[in-house]
Design an enzyme around this catalytic site. Structure first.
Site, PDB file in Angstrom:
ATOM      1  N   LYS A 112       0.821  -1.214   0.000  1.00  0.00           N
ATOM      2  CA  LYS A 112       0.000   0.000   0.000  1.00  0.00           C
ATOM      3  C   LYS A 112       0.856   1.266   0.000  1.00  0.00           C
ATOM      4  O   LYS A 112       0.461   2.261  -0.585  1.00  0.00           O
ATOM      5  CB  LYS A 112      -0.959   0.004   1.202  1.00  0.00           C
ATOM      6  N   LYS A 193      -4.397  -9.462  -5.699  1.00  0.00           N
ATOM      7  CA  LYS A 193      -5.635  -9.689  -4.948  1.00  0.00           C
ATOM      8  C   LYS A 193      -6.711  -8.679  -5.362  1.00  0.00           C
ATOM      9  O   LYS A 193      -6.401  -7.513  -5.557  1.00  0.00           O
ATOM     10  CB  LYS A 193      -5.309  -9.503  -3.459  1.00  0.00           C
ATOM     11  N   LYS A 196     -10.792  -3.320  -2.902  1.00  0.00           N
ATOM     12  CA  LYS A 196     -11.659  -2.144  -3.047  1.00  0.00           C
ATOM     13  C   LYS A 196     -10.890  -0.959  -3.599  1.00  0.00           C
ATOM     14  O   LYS A 196     -11.412  -0.160  -4.340  1.00  0.00           O
ATOM     15  CB  LYS A 196     -12.203  -1.722  -1.674  1.00  0.00           C
TER      16      LYS A 196
HETATM   17  P1  ATP Z   1      -8.691  -2.165   0.612  1.00  0.00           P
HETATM   18  O1  ATP Z   1      -8.179  -2.232  -0.807  1.00  0.00           O
HETATM   19  O2  ATP Z   1      -9.259  -0.832   0.976  1.00  0.00           O
HETATM   20  O3  ATP Z   1      -7.687  -2.694   1.630  1.00  0.00           O
HETATM   21  P2  ATP Z   1      -9.966  -4.743   0.634  1.00  0.00           P
HETATM   22  O4  ATP Z   1     -10.731  -5.188  -0.545  1.00  0.00           O
HETATM   23  O5  ATP Z   1      -8.609  -5.324   0.838  1.00  0.00           O
HETATM   24  O6  ATP Z   1      -9.940  -3.161   0.627  1.00  0.00           O
HETATM   25  P3  ATP Z   1     -10.556  -4.875   3.474  1.00  0.00           P
HETATM   26  O7  ATP Z   1     -11.590  -3.978   4.048  1.00  0.00           O
HETATM   27  O8  ATP Z   1      -9.126  -4.520   3.642  1.00  0.00           O
HETATM   28  O9  ATP Z   1     -10.884  -5.048   1.921  1.00  0.00           O
HETATM   29  O10 ATP Z   1     -10.784  -6.356   4.018  1.00  0.00           O
HETATM   30  C1  ATP Z   1     -12.041  -6.794   4.519  1.00  0.00           C
HETATM   31  C2  ATP Z   1     -12.050  -8.310   4.598  1.00  0.00           C
HETATM   32  O11 ATP Z   1     -12.124  -8.875   3.275  1.00  0.00           O
HETATM   33  C3  ATP Z   1     -10.814  -8.915   5.248  1.00  0.00           C
HETATM   34  O12 ATP Z   1     -11.206 -10.035   6.022  1.00  0.00           O
HETATM   35  C4  ATP Z   1      -9.988  -9.367   4.069  1.00  0.00           C
HETATM   36  O13 ATP Z   1      -9.105 -10.423   4.389  1.00  0.00           O
HETATM   37  C5  ATP Z   1     -11.057  -9.814   3.100  1.00  0.00           C
HETATM   38  N1  ATP Z   1     -10.610  -9.710   1.719  1.00  0.00           N
HETATM   39  C6  ATP Z   1     -10.205  -8.582   1.097  1.00  0.00           C
HETATM   40  N2  ATP Z   1      -9.884  -8.835  -0.171  1.00  0.00           N
HETATM   41  C7  ATP Z   1     -10.078 -10.161  -0.364  1.00  0.00           C
HETATM   42  C8  ATP Z   1      -9.919 -11.025  -1.486  1.00  0.00           C
HETATM   43  N3  ATP Z   1      -9.491 -10.561  -2.644  1.00  0.00           N
HETATM   44  N4  ATP Z   1     -10.216 -12.344  -1.342  1.00  0.00           N
HETATM   45  C9  ATP Z   1     -10.675 -12.814  -0.154  1.00  0.00           C
HETATM   46  N5  ATP Z   1     -10.837 -12.046   0.945  1.00  0.00           N
HETATM   47  C10 ATP Z   1     -10.547 -10.738   0.842  1.00  0.00           C
HETATM   48 MG    MG Z   2      -7.457  -4.650   2.462  1.00  0.00          MG
END
Ligand code: ATP
Ligand code: MG
Length: 339
Positions: A112, A193, A196
């Site tokens: 990040k 991965k 968001k």
């Molecule tokens: P950001 O990019 O803002 O970090 P994010 O998509 O990584 O957003 P988070 O809010 O950081 O989402 O994570 C929320 C939950 O979703 C956590 O339990 C994380 O492990 C899970 N998660 C996030 N991305 C994935 C993915 N690609 N596959 C499976 N689980 C995920």
């Molecule tokens: Mg995340």
């Protein structure tokens, strides 16, 4: 008493199928076996810049998504992290026992921070705040996607270090990963991965996207140069689509192989889109209904914060006493614990 589960999602953008399959679906499954606390972790979201008006809207939207996914607010507490000040308070105390070297090994920080022009210190401290979220409630189990496993390990290390410096205080939280769907990859780049915060209009299956957009994004997903599904030779893009399908349908490995072996990629994508929409269309209907009830989401969030605050405050008081900080309760007063 049931053991406690805690997990959270950042209101940092549009929730996607990775959040749903990696986290939310497990929460819904686990909520009745455990005493459950699910947080909208807004203090985590601001570790990278969030436009204030959008953030305020995404906080409520994320709560609506939790509810539409099937989190039952009569049973589980749903709250906004910043509405319980003890999260930030405990985070500071834990910061003081966390070696900088531990934080500099975190892969999420490396990934990040590479995307930021200026790196806020909050991004570095992020895993300590996450440890505080968990330890504050003495959570026994934390259901997350695989990307959070390293942070969970760190939370245990911090808990252990605190316990050895100041005496047994924290429960060791266990990591719970779903058997399928723990790491959903980007549709446009299966080496990264799904996130968001990732750029790219065709990167994700966003839970609240219009159905035709969801279908289009899946049909555009990166595959490989093979013409059809071959489980032995499939590239990461094809494996990702199969993984999404399996996590949505809970099919066995054997059924997946029987059904998809030799299937052309065009047909595979159509079937993945069908499975995604079969789950997401009713989900979106529930979301629309929840979001249209005036004041409902805010009342759920207020009630959630009220319900968990005594637990959180009790832990902070205990930690203060363990560390020798002033609590106003006087020396020798018996520790009062809520859990
Ligand atoms: P950001 O990019 O803002 O970090 P994010 O998509 O990584 O957003 P988070 O809010 O950081 O989402 O994570 C929320 C939950 O979703 C956590 O339990 C994380 O492990 C899970 N998660 C996030 N991305 C994935 C993915 N690609 N596959 C499976 N689980 C995920
Ligand atoms: Mg995340």
């Amino acid at each position: 008493m049931k053991p406690r589960v805690l997990s959270g999602v950042q209101p940092s953008g549009n929730l996607h199928i990775g959040n749903y399959l990696g986290a939310l679906k497990s929460w819904v499954r686990m909520q009745h076996q455990y005493e459950s606390i699910f947080c909208i972790v807004d203090l985590h979201a601001i570790t990278v810049y969030q436009e204030p008006v959008t953030l305020a809207q995404k906080i409520r939207e994320t709560a609506g998504v939790f509810l539409a996914a099937g989190i039952d607010p009569k049973h589980s507490a749903i709250l906004v992290q910043s509405s319980v000040p003890a999260h930030a308070e405990l985070a500071w105390m834990l910061t003081c026992v966390t070696p900088v070297g531990w934080l500099s090994r975190m892969t999420q920080f490396k990934a990040k921070s590479a995307a930021q022009e200026t790196i806020g210190d909050g991004l570095f401290q992020y895993p300590v705040l996450m440890a505080a979220d968990i330890l504050l409630y003495q959570a026994a189990v934390v259901p997350v996607g695989e990307d959070q496993a390293q942070h969970l390990e760190l939370a245990r290390d911090i808990a252990q270090r605190f316990n050895s410096l100041y005496g047994e205080t924290f429960v060791m939280p266990a990591t719970s990963l779903p058997a399928v769907g723990a790491r959903i990859m980007g549709l446009d780049d299966p080496a990264a991965k799904m996130s968001k915060s990732a750029p790219g209009a065709h990167h994700a299956i966003a839970l609240l996207d219009p159905p035709d957009r969801i279908r289009k994004n899946i049909l555009r997903a990166t595959t490989d140069s093979n013409p059809a599904v071959d489980f032995e030779r499939a590239g990461p893009g094809v494996l990702n689509l199969l993984n999404i399908f399996q996590a949505l349908t809970c099919w066995t490995d054997e059924r997946m192989r029987d059904h998809f072996s030799g299937m052309r990629y065009g047909e595979l994508k159509k079937q993945v889109a069908g499975a995604a929409l079969a789950e997401l269309e009713p989900f979106q209907q529930r979301y629309r209904q929840i979001a249209s009830e005036p004041g409902y989401i805010d009342s759920v969030l207020r009630e959630g914060a009220e319900r968990v605050s005594p637990i959180a405050n009790s832990t902070v008081e205990l930690v203060k006493r363990r560390m020798g900080l002033f609590t106003g309760a006087g020396a020798g007063v018996r520790e009062r614990l809520v859990w």
